[in-house]
Design a protein around this motif. Structure first.
Motif, PDB file in Angstrom:
ATOM      1  N   SER A  49      37.511  76.438 -58.422  1.00  0.00           N
ATOM      2  CA  SER A  49      38.430  75.794 -57.610  1.00  0.00           C
ATOM      3  C   SER A  49      39.791  75.278 -58.278  1.00  0.00           C
ATOM      4  O   SER A  49      40.690  74.850 -57.521  1.00  0.00           O
ATOM      5  CB  SER A  49      37.724  74.527 -57.096  1.00  0.00           C
ATOM      6  OG  SER A  49      37.821  73.437 -57.831  1.00  0.00           O
ATOM      7  N   ARG A  62      40.708  63.662 -65.258  1.00  0.00           N
ATOM      8  CA  ARG A  62      40.434  62.922 -63.934  1.00  0.00           C
ATOM      9  C   ARG A  62      38.957  62.878 -63.764  1.00  0.00           C
ATOM     10  O   ARG A  62      38.400  61.852 -63.313  1.00  0.00           O
ATOM     11  CB  ARG A  62      41.097  63.709 -62.863  1.00  0.00           C
ATOM     12  CG  ARG A  62      41.022  62.674 -61.354  1.00  0.00           C
ATOM     13  CD  ARG A  62      41.865  63.479 -60.350  1.00  0.00           C
ATOM     14  NE  ARG A  62      41.538  62.783 -59.341  1.00  0.00           N
ATOM     15  CZ  ARG A  62      42.536  62.642 -58.387  1.00  0.00           C
ATOM     16  NH1 ARG A  62      43.650  63.524 -58.389  1.00  0.00           N
ATOM     17  NH2 ARG A  62      42.592  62.042 -57.269  1.00  0.00           N
TER      18      ARG A  62
ATOM     19  N   GLU B 151      39.431  75.424 -52.572  1.00  0.00           N
ATOM     20  CA  GLU B 151      39.572  73.791 -53.166  1.00  0.00           C
ATOM     21  C   GLU B 151      38.460  73.192 -52.361  1.00  0.00           C
ATOM     22  O   GLU B 151      38.053  73.182 -51.306  1.00  0.00           O
ATOM     23  CB  GLU B 151      40.768  73.361 -52.597  1.00  0.00           C
ATOM     24  CG  GLU B 151      42.046  74.118 -53.472  1.00  0.00           C
ATOM     25  CD  GLU B 151      43.353  73.448 -53.289  1.00  0.00           C
ATOM     26  OE1 GLU B 151      43.569  72.472 -52.428  1.00  0.00           O
ATOM     27  OE2 GLU B 151      44.279  74.010 -53.653  1.00  0.00           O
ATOM     28  N   TYR B 152      37.761  72.187 -53.416  1.00  0.00           N
ATOM     29  CA  TYR B 152      36.733  71.414 -52.977  1.00  0.00           C
ATOM     30  C   TYR B 152      37.229  70.286 -51.848  1.00  0.00           C
ATOM     31  O   TYR B 152      38.311  69.661 -51.900  1.00  0.00           O
ATOM     32  CB  TYR B 152      36.198  70.634 -54.181  1.00  0.00           C
ATOM     33  CG  TYR B 152      34.968  69.661 -53.453  1.00  0.00           C
ATOM     34  CD1 TYR B 152      33.675  70.377 -53.436  1.00  0.00           C
ATOM     35  CD2 TYR B 152      35.064  68.419 -53.348  1.00  0.00           C
ATOM     36  CE1 TYR B 152      32.694  69.740 -52.930  1.00  0.00           C
ATOM     37  CE2 TYR B 152      33.986  67.571 -52.986  1.00  0.00           C
ATOM     38  CZ  TYR B 152      32.711  68.356 -52.910  1.00  0.00           C
ATOM     39  OH  TYR B 152      31.580  67.597 -52.420  1.00  0.00           O
ATOM     40  N   ALA B 180      39.861  65.910 -54.602  1.00  0.00           N
ATOM     41  CA  ALA B 180      39.731  65.709 -55.846  1.00  0.00           C
ATOM     42  C   ALA B 180      38.954  64.485 -55.985  1.00  0.00           C
ATOM     43  O   ALA B 180      38.354  64.127 -57.216  1.00  0.00           O
ATOM     44  CB  ALA B 180      40.982  65.521 -56.433  1.00  0.00           C
ATOM     45  N   SER B 181      39.398  63.292 -55.293  1.00  0.00           N
ATOM     46  CA  SER B 181      38.559  62.078 -55.144  1.00  0.00           C
ATOM     47  C   SER B 181      38.205  61.752 -53.902  1.00  0.00           C
ATOM     48  O   SER B 181      38.817  62.091 -52.997  1.00  0.00           O
ATOM     49  CB  SER B 181      39.347  60.955 -56.155  1.00  0.00           C
ATOM     50  OG  SER B 181      40.625  60.684 -55.591  1.00  0.00           O
TER      51      SER B 181
END
Lengths: 163, 292
Positions: A49, A62, B151-152, B180-181
């Motif tokens: 990803s 991160r 993308e997650y 991402a978070s």
């Protein structure tokens, strides 16, 4: 180069930074090893990803940051449920005659100051990049840096560091 | 006196941090345990996802029907909440589930029904819940299509009855969006069971009293930070702190079982992300004199 080889190369290049960041947050080396292992596995699962591999380092930092925070939260829940009492972080205190190295002093800082200090001084990230890594506003990162510097100066107890 | 940053750089150059052998060994052990097999599986799955998404982009409306691993089920899972005077039922009216290589959607969408009361009230609530959740779910699929699944992303929606006493029924819709978070937020719906009316924050408090509520909220945040150094709120931020608004017309709130007013803040709005969704409890004797 296969995906695994490429991934392993990136991890080895970032290993020291990952260690310093995790150590600053979870403190204990055995826990640091757990956090880093967990981070590597998460990163490998999601490696595809990451389109721009040049951004590997902030990306893995991160992941390490979030994994370390999750680790602390879980630990705190366990401690609270077992001990039924407030577990507070001890205030950093130090003998005025003691000379600490920077790294020793950084490890005495509490969250989130050690994180921003590590990312800023050890990894050279800007406040903007740190805000992305830690999911905090840039303004807050700057404030944490400012407070972190003051705490560090007190711990280092050296004239050159007194602002 | 040298500049702090310059002195830091000098000192850091003189220090060399060594990774302990046991940590380094664990890193190598973990790297050696990784398999190439995962790469092949992932790539294969990706090619399938890409093909399906290409179709989905041109047939947006048919997207839900075409995806084999999407299920929308209409459930009647009833949570009967008996109350005095008004009986309120909470149903799971729809379940949405999607599971892909990089994407997860799990959504339970409730409906509220009032018997022996004013059913008009819940029509508005149900319509709002429907709009609120549908927008989130549509955005999930839009993001999935625009990133071609590379993308997650994950969305979780569920609900809970947070208060149910003689006076108040409060339903909370929880949403967690993860990229991402994670980002957590919520929406609350209240029914005053004594009147059978839907109640919003502006029905209870006049805007002229927001400042008094804010004063209490900030003092409580201060007290929390003084008691625990690990807690942080934005109120004392030198740049944005003074401009912060802690009470708004669409304020998230509920009354707890002791009848305290609990102000709820979405993640990142009044505190850094690690604080989660902060709740500030305002005691009855503080908020009651400020009510309409």
């Amino acid at each position: 180069m296969s995906k695994k080889e490429q991934f392993c190369q990136y991890i080895r290049e970032c290993e020291k930074s990952m260690y310093i960041l995790a150590k600053g947050i979870v403190k204990n080396d055995a826990d640091v090893a757990d956090v880093i292992q967990d981070s590597i596995l998460k990163a490998y699962t999601n490696f595809d990803s990451l389109k721009d591999k040049n951004k590997f380092k902030p990306w893995i930092m991160r992941i390490v940051h979030n994994t370390a925070i999750d680790f602390i939260k879980k630990q705190r829940e366990i401690l609270n449920s077992e001990a039924q009492e407030q577990v507070s972080m001890p205030e950093p205190s130090i003998d005025k005659e003691t000379k600490l190295t920077i790294w020793e002093a950084v490890q005495k800082l509490n969250f989130p100051y050690q994180t921003v200090i590590i990312l800023y001084y050890y990894d050279g990230y800007s406040a903007e990049k740190i805000s992305e890594i830690t999911s905090t506003s840039v303004v807050n990162v700057r404030q944490q840096l400012s407070r972190g510097r003051k705490k560090l100066a007190n711990l280092l107890n050296e004239e050159d560091f007194i602002q | 006196m040298k500049n702090f940053d310059e002195r830091m750089k000098e000192k850091l150059n003189q220090e060399d941090i060594q990774i302990p052998e046991k940590v380094h060994a664990r890193v190598e052990e973990t790297l050696n345990s990784l398999t190439e097999k995962e790469e092949k599986i992932t790539k294969k799955h990706f090619s399938v996802v890409r093909r399906v998404l290409a179709i989905a982009a041109s047939l947006a409306f048919a997207f839900l029907v075409l995806m084999p691993n999407v299920s929308v089920t209409y459930a009647q899972v009833m949570s009967n909440v008996p109350v005095l005077g008004v009986i309120i039922d909470v149903f799971t009216v729809r379940n949405y589930n999607f599971s892909g290589d990089q994407h997860e959607l799990n959504a339970e969408v409730p409906n509220v029904e009032v018997t022996d009361g004013k059913n008009d009230v819940v029509l508005d609530i149900n319509a709002d819940i429907d709009t609120f959740t549908t927008n989130i779910i549509n955005k999930f699929y839009e993001d999935l299509a625009s990133t071609e699944g590379t993308e997650y992303g994950a969305v979780d929606i569920d609900y809970e009855v947070v208060t149910n006493n003689d006076k108040w029924f409060t339903l909370k819709i929880n949403v967690t969006e993860t990229q991402a978070s994670g980002y957590m937020y919520a929406k609350y719906y209240h029914i005053n069971k004594e009147t059978g009316e839907y109640v919003s924050f502006t029905d209870l408090f006049d805007a002229s009293n927001y400042a008094a509520l804010e004063e209490y909220i900030v003092s409580d945040m201060k007290a929390q930070m003084e008691a625990d150094e690990n807690l942080a709120y934005f109120f004392d931020d030198p740049v944005i702190g003074e401009d912060f608004v802690y009470v708004t017309d669409d304020q998230n709130f509920y009354f707890d079982e002791s009848n305290n007013l609990v102000m709820v803040y979405n993640e990142y709005t009044v505190a850094p992300g690690y604080m989660g969704m902060p709740e500030i409890i305002i005691p009855v004797d503080v908020y009651e004199p400020l009510m309409k």
